[in-house]
Design a protein around this motif. Structure first.
Motif, mmCIF file in Angstrom:
data_model
loop_
_atom_site.group_PDB
_atom_site.id
_atom_site.type_symbol
_atom_site.label_atom_id
_atom_site.label_comp_id
_atom_site.label_asym_id
_atom_site.label_seq_id
_atom_site.Cartn_x
_atom_site.Cartn_y
_atom_site.Cartn_z
ATOM 1 N N GLU A 148 -1.399 -2.613 7.320
ATOM 2 C CA GLU A 148 -1.644 -1.776 6.152
ATOM 3 C C GLU A 148 -3.084 -1.303 6.151
ATOM 4 O O GLU A 148 -3.974 -1.967 6.704
ATOM 5 N N MET A 149 -3.308 -0.174 5.507
ATOM 6 C CA MET A 149 -4.663 0.310 5.252
ATOM 7 C C MET A 149 -5.042 0.002 3.807
ATOM 8 O O MET A 149 -4.179 0.002 2.927
ATOM 9 N N ASP A 150 -6.313 -0.261 3.588
ATOM 10 C CA ASP A 150 -6.822 -0.397 2.223
ATOM 11 C C ASP A 150 -6.491 0.880 1.448
ATOM 12 O O ASP A 150 -6.543 1.993 1.992
ATOM 13 N N ALA A 151 -6.115 0.731 0.183
ATOM 14 C CA ALA A 151 -5.636 1.869 -0.611
ATOM 15 C C ALA A 151 -6.675 2.984 -0.689
ATOM 16 O O ALA A 151 -6.342 4.168 -0.568
ATOM 17 N N THR A 152 -7.946 2.625 -0.867
ATOM 18 C CA THR A 152 -8.990 3.651 -0.970
ATOM 19 C C THR A 152 -9.211 4.344 0.367
ATOM 20 O O THR A 152 -9.390 5.557 0.435
ATOM 21 N N VAL A 153 -9.189 3.556 1.451
ATOM 22 C CA VAL A 153 -9.327 4.133 2.790
ATOM 23 C C VAL A 153 -8.164 5.092 3.063
ATOM 24 O O VAL A 153 -8.346 6.208 3.559
ATOM 25 N N ARG A 154 -6.966 4.646 2.717
ATOM 26 C CA ARG A 154 -5.758 5.458 2.949
ATOM 27 C C ARG A 154 -5.861 6.791 2.207
ATOM 28 O O ARG A 154 -5.600 7.855 2.774
ATOM 29 N N GLN A 155 -6.249 6.741 0.936
ATOM 30 C CA GLN A 155 -6.328 7.971 0.154
ATOM 31 C C GLN A 155 -7.415 8.894 0.677
ATOM 32 O O GLN A 155 -7.244 10.121 0.725
ATOM 33 N N GLU A 156 -8.545 8.353 1.094
ATOM 34 C CA GLU A 156 -9.632 9.176 1.628
ATOM 35 C C GLU A 156 -9.206 9.863 2.925
ATOM 36 O O GLU A 156 -9.515 11.040 3.151
ATOM 37 N N LEU A 157 -8.478 9.152 3.781
ATOM 38 C CA LEU A 157 -7.979 9.767 5.018
ATOM 39 C C LEU A 157 -7.017 10.916 4.703
ATOM 40 O O LEU A 157 -7.073 11.981 5.334
ATOM 41 N N LEU A 158 -6.141 10.719 3.721
ATOM 42 C CA LEU A 158 -5.205 11.776 3.349
ATOM 43 C C LEU A 158 -5.945 12.965 2.743
ATOM 44 O O LEU A 158 -5.593 14.125 3.006
ATOM 45 N N ASP A 159 -6.980 12.702 1.951
ATOM 46 C CA ASP A 159 -7.776 13.792 1.375
ATOM 47 C C ASP A 159 -8.475 14.586 2.480
ATOM 48 O O ASP A 159 -8.552 15.826 2.426
ATOM 49 N N GLN A 160 -8.987 13.871 3.488
ATOM 50 C CA GLN A 160 -9.638 14.556 4.604
ATOM 51 C C GLN A 160 -8.633 15.359 5.416
ATOM 52 O O GLN A 160 -8.944 16.452 5.905
ATOM 53 N N LEU A 161 -7.427 14.839 5.570
ATOM 54 C CA LEU A 161 -6.375 15.571 6.274
ATOM 55 C C LEU A 161 -6.087 16.895 5.571
ATOM 56 O O LEU A 161 -6.028 17.956 6.206
ATOM 57 N N LYS A 162 -5.919 16.840 4.247
ATOM 58 C CA LYS A 162 -5.612 18.063 3.493
ATOM 59 C C LYS A 162 -6.770 19.063 3.543
ATOM 60 O O LYS A 162 -6.545 20.273 3.565
ATOM 61 N N ALA A 163 -8.001 18.556 3.562
ATOM 62 C CA ALA A 163 -9.172 19.434 3.543
ATOM 63 C C ALA A 163 -9.472 20.037 4.913
ATOM 64 O O ALA A 163 -10.187 21.034 5.002
ATOM 65 N N ASN A 164 -8.923 19.453 5.972
ATOM 66 C CA ASN A 164 -9.213 19.927 7.328
ATOM 67 C C ASN A 164 -8.375 21.176 7.622
ATOM 68 O O ASN A 164 -7.154 21.127 7.548
ATOM 69 N N PRO A 165 -8.998 22.294 7.981
ATOM 70 C CA PRO A 165 -8.221 23.528 8.222
ATOM 71 C C PRO A 165 -7.253 23.429 9.392
ATOM 72 O O PRO A 165 -6.350 24.253 9.506
ATOM 73 N N ARG A 166 -7.417 22.413 10.237
ATOM 74 C CA ARG A 166 -6.479 22.244 11.341
ATOM 75 C C ARG A 166 -5.168 21.593 10.875
ATOM 76 O O ARG A 166 -4.198 21.557 11.624
ATOM 77 N N PHE A 167 -5.143 21.092 9.625
ATOM 78 C CA PHE A 167 -3.947 20.395 9.153
ATOM 79 C C PHE A 167 -3.471 20.923 7.801
ATOM 80 O O PHE A 167 -2.350 21.363 7.656
ATOM 81 N N THR A 168 -4.288 20.837 6.808
ATOM 82 C CA THR A 168 -3.995 21.240 5.421
ATOM 83 C C THR A 168 -2.784 20.480 4.865
ATOM 84 O O THR A 168 -2.262 19.572 5.501
ATOM 85 N N GLU A 169 -2.353 20.898 3.690
ATOM 86 C CA GLU A 169 -1.225 20.221 3.050
ATOM 87 C C GLU A 169 0.077 20.433 3.825
ATOM 88 O O GLU A 169 1.010 19.647 3.712
ATOM 89 N N LYS A 170 0.095 21.480 4.632
ATOM 90 C CA LYS A 170 1.286 21.737 5.452
ATOM 91 C C LYS A 170 1.569 20.561 6.370
ATOM 92 O O LYS A 170 2.706 20.105 6.491
ATOM 93 N N ARG A 171 0.528 20.040 7.028
ATOM 94 C CA ARG A 171 0.728 18.910 7.932
ATOM 95 C C ARG A 171 1.140 17.668 7.146
ATOM 96 O O ARG A 171 1.926 16.852 7.628
ATOM 97 N N LEU A 172 0.572 17.502 5.945
ATOM 98 C CA LEU A 172 0.939 16.355 5.116
ATOM 99 C C LEU A 172 2.449 16.335 4.881
ATOM 100 O O LEU A 172 3.108 15.299 4.998
#
Length: 795
Positions: free
Chosen positions: A89-113
């Motif tokens: 498992e990932m720490d909840a805060t670490v997990r959420q920060e990684l997901l936020d970075q994924l959405k903010a990255n133009p190579r992925f955005t919410e589409k990849r999520l």
């Protein structure tokens, strides 16, 4: 800023530091894998490998270059915690920060999520109807998380149904559901309301009914049912009915009158409970509650007042003083514990509060009360000399080992850099007969003062004298962190590796050695011995990974990896050894020969691919790299692997006849248009002027039914053989016959690159200018005609 916000900011900053450290150590491609792995609530090696295999490109279809070894690197990194057998498992805060970075990255955005969410739904589908309740619940939790990102409304509906089912059939499951809802919450109104309800159910399960009622009161409810949305309803547990409604401010005076004058304690307590709800910030309410604390003889009433005072006026000096007085004077330990807990919440940094807790620690005869006070002191007394002195006194004087553990852990958090704390912990390490206590002290010492000579000496003494393997391992690991390269630390870990009979301890020692034993011959020799002798493949892989970290360029380490590659029957282990060899075997003839042999002989396409990747790193330009890539292209059944091999060949195979022949064969034989396009692009890079490359592209132009593929092939052919009539004819054919204007414009633009002065090209463009009804197409044809025939009269 309130304490909760402050805590959240600190947790977020810590999460960002952990993520940055992970990226600094492994690189951006590893971070990309972590982004994708953050969506599931928990991961297994198989799930993470499938994520790696399915998400090799970004949303623009560009390669992410995530190496295969990133799977094990992530699982064993500080971003993941092992919570079960091959479950992380990932720490909840670490997990959420990684997901936020994924959405903010133009190579992925919410589409990849959403793409990862849909993949996860497919992955867990098979276990949703499992006969095993653990597998079924785990799959359900993963599916709820996936729906939260794919279609949040569905996740809300599923969770609401689970709450209804849990209340009827298994109330214990309410805590799990409450936690899950918090973890996967999404910013839509239905989820906001469900989270409030989930928190209320958490309070309800803990029998904190008043807190549960307060939560329910925030939601639309009628007839014993909460409305999460117009369609989603959840019944309210009967213990929470009726929900307490807000009363007017004038009710405070009425309630205070009841509290002061009634002779019935139950009535008084009911009035106190009501006052707690409406008296937040009211000076009259606070003064009335303080007076009860001072005057009542009923301990249950006093405890209730303490709890209420904590809620309606945190931090008020008038509230702290009576709490400290209770702590000092009451004979009732339950009351003392509750006062201690309240002081923890409202007395951060307050000297009077800290002194009161220290006094409990020193004087109480009740160990539960002492532990509670110790825990509270940890939270409100960071850096306080009085708090540190109180905890040190416990460590030195208590006869209860559990209490000592609590004090040691708290001291490690509030006493960073304090000489008094270091001396106390060293004394515990040297003198205690309890190995658990010694381990706690070693761990705390590691945190509070790296490099302190007294701390180092204490840990060395533990390593030399303890009879317990895990204690030695822990002390050696701590010593390696506060004094990198310390020979006693390395020797201690080697001793554990050589002597332990327990695989868990062995693996932890191997992992620790990989952190502190860089370049040390004794450490390398110990890991080599594990690789050669262990019967456990998982242990062997951990040893390979540690050897990769500490054995760069070491002949003994390289020889051990080569032996694994040649002899193991486990392909997963072989691939890990191959990947490690690619990092430590640069220029080594034995390493190069071993990888060449794998490329030539293995029947496993993934193993060959890993060997090609490693050989390219340690011996750039080796002809076997190209041979291996061609073999991968010809033999693999995995289209993503084939396309990645084609792309690699386009980077390193310039002018190589074997590479050109391999790509030409793909172009001629594959039925997958995307693979053909990838091969065309690579051939364009490496096949300039090559007859076989030209022939392959000509065949595509003549035979393909796909217009875009014909256009790409013609454009590439024009670049590797300028003026080639087949290339020009292919583009002209598209311009004249296609029904798609976008494709026609692309072909016109390509003609401008390769058709300078060609009569057939010029005539085709003139025809477009004269006949097309599409203005965009006409403008493109005019621009292209200017490039290939500037003086044409039709311009």
């Amino acid at each position: 800023m309130n304490d909760e916000n402050g805590r959240h900011i600190m947790e977020l900053e810590a999460a960002k530091r952990r993520i940055n450290a992970f990226q600094k150590r492994f690189g951006e491609p590893h971070l990309f894998l972590a982004y994708h792995a953050a969506l599931p609530l928990a991961i297994t090696p198989d799930l993470l490998y499938q994520i790696w295999a399915n998400f090799r490109r970004d949303i623009q279809d560009k390669w992410l270059d995530i190496p295969w070894i990133a799977v094990s690197d992530l699982i064993l990194s500080s971003l993941c915690d092992e919570v079960g057998h091959e479950l992380y498992e990932m720490d909840a805060t670490v997990r959420q920060e990684l997901l936020d970075q994924l959405k903010a990255n133009p190579r992925f955005t919410e589409k990849r999520l959403k793409e990862v969410a849909c993949f996860l739904l497919q992955y867990v589908q098979k276990d949703l109807n499992s006969q095993d309740s653990y597998d079924r619940e785990f799959a359900e939790s993963q599916s709820w998380a996936a729906w939260a990102y794919a279609k949040p409304q569905i996740s809300v509906e599923l969770l609401a149904a689970a709450f209804r089912r849990a209340y009827r059939e298994n109330p214990r499951d309410l805590m799990r559901l409450s936690t899950l809802t918090e973890m996967i919450h999404q910013p839509i109104p239905e989820f906001d309301r469900l989270r409030i309800f989930a928190r209320a159910m958490g309070h309800y399960r803990r029998k904190k009914f008043e807190k549960a009622k307060a939560g329910i009161a925030q939601l639309p409810h009628e007839g014993g049912v909460v409305s999460v949305s117009n369609k989603i309803k959840i019944p309210i547990p009967r213990e929470l009915l009726p929900v307490i409604k807000t009363v007017e401010d004038e009710e405070i005076a009425k309630l205070l009158g009841v509290i002061e004058n009634t002779q019935d304690e139950n009535t008084r307590r009911e009035a106190i409970a009501s006052l707690e709800k409406i008296g937040v910030g009211s000076p009259e309410a606070i003064a009335g509650l303080v007076q009860i604390i001072e005057n009542t003889q009923d301990e249950d009433t006093r405890r209730q007042v303490i709890a209420s005072l904590e809620k309606i006026d945190p931090g008020n000096p008038e509230a702290i003083a009576p709490l400290v007085q209770i702590i000092e004077n009451t004979q009732n330990e339950d009351t003392r514990r509750q006062a201690t807990e309240s002081l923890e919440k409202i007395g951060v940094g307050n000297p009077q509060a800290i002194a009161g807790l220290v006094q409990i620690i020193e004087n109480t005869q009740d160990e539960d009360t002492r532990r509670q006070a110790t825990e509270s002191l940890e939270k409100i007394g960071v850096g306080s000399p009085e708090a540190i002195a109180g905890l040190v006194q416990i460590i030195e004087n208590t006869q209860d080992e559990d209490t000592r553990w609590w004090a040691i852990e708290s001291l490690g958090k509030i006493g960073v850099g304090s000489p008094e704390v270091i001396a106390a912990l060293v004394q515990v390490i040297q003198n205690t007969r309890n190995e658990d206590t010694r381990r706690w002290a070693a761990e705390s010492l590691e945190k509070i003062d790296p490099g302190n000579p007294e701390a180092i000496a204490g840990l060395v003494k533990v390593i030399q004298n303890t009879r317990y393997e895990d204690t030695r391992r822990l002390a050696a690991e701590s010593l390696g962190k506060i004094d990198p390269g310390n020979p006693e630390a390395i020797a201690g870990l080697v001793k554990v590796i050589q002597n332990t009979r327990y695989e868990y301890i062995l693996r932890r020692a191997i992992e620790s050695l990989g952190e502190i034993g860089v370049g040390n011959p004794e450490a390398i020799a110990a890991l080599v011995q594990v690789i050669e002798n262990t019967q456990d493949e998982y242990t062997r892989r951990r040893a390979i990974e540690s050897l990769e970290k500490i054995g760069v360029g070491n002949p003994e380490a390289i020889a051990a990896l080569v032996q694994v590659i040649e002899n193991t029957q486990d392909e997963y282990t072989r691939r890990e050894a191959i990947a490690s060899l690619g990092k430590i075997g640069v220029g080594n003839p034995e390493a190069i020969a071993a990888l060449v042999q794998v490329i030539q002989n293995t029947q496993n396409e993934y193993t060959r691919w890993q060997a090609v990747e490693s050989l390219e790193k340690i011996d750039p330009g080796n002809p076997q790299v190209i041979t291996g890539l061609v073999q991968v292209i010809q033999n693999t059944r995995n289209k993503n692997t084939r396309r990645e091999a084609i792309a690699s060949l386009g980077e390193i195979g310039v002018g190589n006849p074997e590479a050109i022949a391999g790509l030409a064969q793909v172009i001629q034989n594959t039925r997958n248009k995307y693979t053909r396009r990838e091969a065309i692009a690579s051939l364009e890079k490496i096949g300039v002027g090559n007859p076989e490359a030209i022939a392959g592209l000509v065949q595509v132009i003549e035979n393909t039914e796909d217009e875009d593929t014909r256009r790409r092939a013609a454009e590439s052919l024009g670049k590797i053989d300028p003026g080639n009539p087949e290339a020009i004819a292919g583009l002209v054919q598209i311009i004249q016959n296609t029904q798609d204007e976008y494709t026609r414009r692309e072909a016109i633009e390509s003609l401008g690159e390769i058709g300078v002065g060609n009569p057939e090209a010029i005539a085709a463009l003139v025809q477009v200018i004269q006949n097309t009804r599409n203005e965009d197409t006409r403008r493109q044809a005019i621009a292209t005609l200017r490039k290939i025939d500037p003086g044409n009269p039709h311009l």
